[in-house]
Motif scaffolding. Structure first.
Motif, short mmCIF file in Angstrom:
data_model
loop_
_atom_site.label_atom_id
_atom_site.label_comp_id
_atom_site.label_asym_id
_atom_site.label_seq_id
_atom_site.Cartn_x
_atom_site.Cartn_y
_atom_site.Cartn_z
N ALA A 165 0.86 -0.82 -0.26
CA ALA A 165 -0.19 -0.02 -0.16
C ALA A 165 1.12 1.02 -0.22
N LEU A 166 0.53 2.67 -0.98
CA LEU A 166 1.03 3.34 -0.99
C LEU A 166 1.09 4.32 0.76
N ARG A 183 -9.14 -0.32 5.47
CA ARG A 183 -8.42 -0.20 4.04
C ARG A 183 -7.34 0.56 3.63
N SER A 184 -6.48 0.90 2.87
CA SER A 184 -5.10 1.68 2.55
C SER A 184 -4.89 2.02 0.83
N LEU A 185 -4.09 2.50 0.88
CA LEU A 185 -4.38 3.48 -0.97
C LEU A 185 -3.32 2.95 -1.03
N TYR A 186 -4.02 2.51 -3.12
CA TYR A 186 -2.93 1.55 -3.64
C TYR A 186 -3.30 2.63 -4.78
N GLU A 187 -2.01 2.30 -5.62
CA GLU A 187 -1.90 3.00 -7.11
C GLU A 187 -2.36 1.16 -8.24
N CYS A 188 -3.40 1.80 -9.04
CA CYS A 188 -4.38 1.01 -9.77
C CYS A 188 -2.70 0.60 -11.98
N PRO A 189 -2.66 -0.60 -11.69
CA PRO A 189 -1.30 -0.69 -12.90
C PRO A 189 -1.74 -0.19 -13.58
N GLY A 190 -1.65 0.10 -14.57
CA GLY A 190 -1.89 1.21 -16.33
C GLY A 190 -2.32 2.55 -15.81
#
Length: 336
Positions: free
Chosen positions: A89-90, A108-115
């Motif tokens: 998680a970021l 929950r946590s923050l994630y960067e979605c690829p693409g």
């Protein structure tokens, strides 16, 4: 529920038991009905509340033992649903506070979605959680309540839109989260001649103001309909291929699942229908705003819309005095 032990005949004591089996724990719970005066029906009534309580325990235990990775919504993931380890998680919310929404965000946590590069909370919030956030905990800022029709935000937004709908009338216009309906009031001339204005707004503080704006816009027999939907955006109330222009201002960042929103736009917009969106440029800050679920910049937002079948028509950054960061104004068209 594995089974029961005992005699299922009226007037006999019964023992009900089950075992929870999850990777992290195994527990056995036994429930005795000691009285010898229970019939079968009365026995079931007696044990059911306790069984339900134990099954709640089972659900919580299973959730704790859930898979250790999470996935982005499909429209945000260009690499076939990558499964993120939770430690990747970021950022995670600060759970030390006594916030009334702690039970929602601290899971929950923050994630960067690829693409796409969109950053979002995972797992996505559920419908009941969103309903709780925006009906019980949302607080409208006083600056928005006091905003006048001449304020540069609605004026600038309507000027941007006007460049793409000039000289058109009879348009069906929908705004998601219309707040004080100032933008819809500016867009009313384009609905004249058989069109309509639809406002989705769940905040009851705005409902009286919206009705007043609609009344002002309708003066002089403008021949268009006005509809206030007192709810979060719900496309089921709109017919397929019925909308010419869909607008939103600082709302998209509050979407827990933008894929459902994009699918709704694909259904309700006419071919070539326009989507005007203003949202904060927060991809590099990951902070600010009340209940923001998505963090984007101009590039990641464009990629998300293009993956959803929309073509960029215009895009420009804009300094907004109500937001510390630059905001993004973009117009997209649904591709045929």
């Amino acid at each position: 529920l594995v089974g029961y032990h005992g005699t299922m005949v009226p007037w006999y004591p019964v023992q009900v038991w089950y075992r929870t089996m999850v990777p992290s724990s195994m527990a056995t719970c036994k429930l005795w009905v000691h009285s010898t005066t229970y019939s079968t029906g009365a026995m079931l009534v007696a044990v059911l509340p306790t069984l339900i309580a134990h099954l709640h325990f089972l659900a919580a235990t299973a959730a704790a033992a859930a898979p250790t990775c999470v996935r982005c919504p499909l429209c945000l993931d260009a690499s076939a649903q990558v499964c993120f380890p939770r430690q990747s998680a970021l950022a995670s919310p600060n759970c030390d506070s006594k916030s009334a929404t702690r039970h929602i965000f601290c899971r929950r946590s923050l994630y960067e979605c690829p693409g796409t590069g969109v950053v979002t909370y995972l797992p996505p919030l559920s419908g009941p959680e969103l309903e709780e956030l925006y009906t019980k905990h949302w607080r409208t800022g006083p600056a928005v309540m006091r905003m006048a029709a001449t304020h540069k935000r609605p004026v600038g937004q309507s000027n941007t839109i006007a460049r793409h709908v000039a000289n058109r009338t009879g348009l069906q216009i929908v705004e998601m989260g219309c707040a004080n309906a100032l933008l819809l009031q500016h867009l009313a001339p384009y609905a004249r001649g058989g069109g309509g204005l639809h406002c989705f707004e769940t905040d009851a503080h705005f409902h009286r103001i919206i009705q007043e704006r609609f009344a002002q816009a309708s003066k002089g027999g403008s021949l268009f309909t006005t509809v206030l939907h007192r709810s979060l955006f719900n496309s089921s109330s709109l017919p397929t291929a019925s909308v010419d222009l869909f607008v939103s201002s600082h709302v998209v960042e509050h979407l827990a699942d933008p894929c459902a929103w994009i699918s709704a736009l694909q259904r309700i917009l006419k071919p070539g229908g326009l989507v005007f969106t203003e949202l904060p440029n927060q991809r590099n800050t990951l902070a600010g705003g009340q209940f923001h679920h998505l963090y984007m910049n101009a590039s990641s937002f464009t990629r998300m819309m293009e993956r959803g079948g929309f073509k960029l028509v215009s895009k420009s950054p804009n300094r907004d005095e109500h937001m510390p960061a630059r905001t993004i104004r973009a117009v997209h068209a649904l591709q045929a």
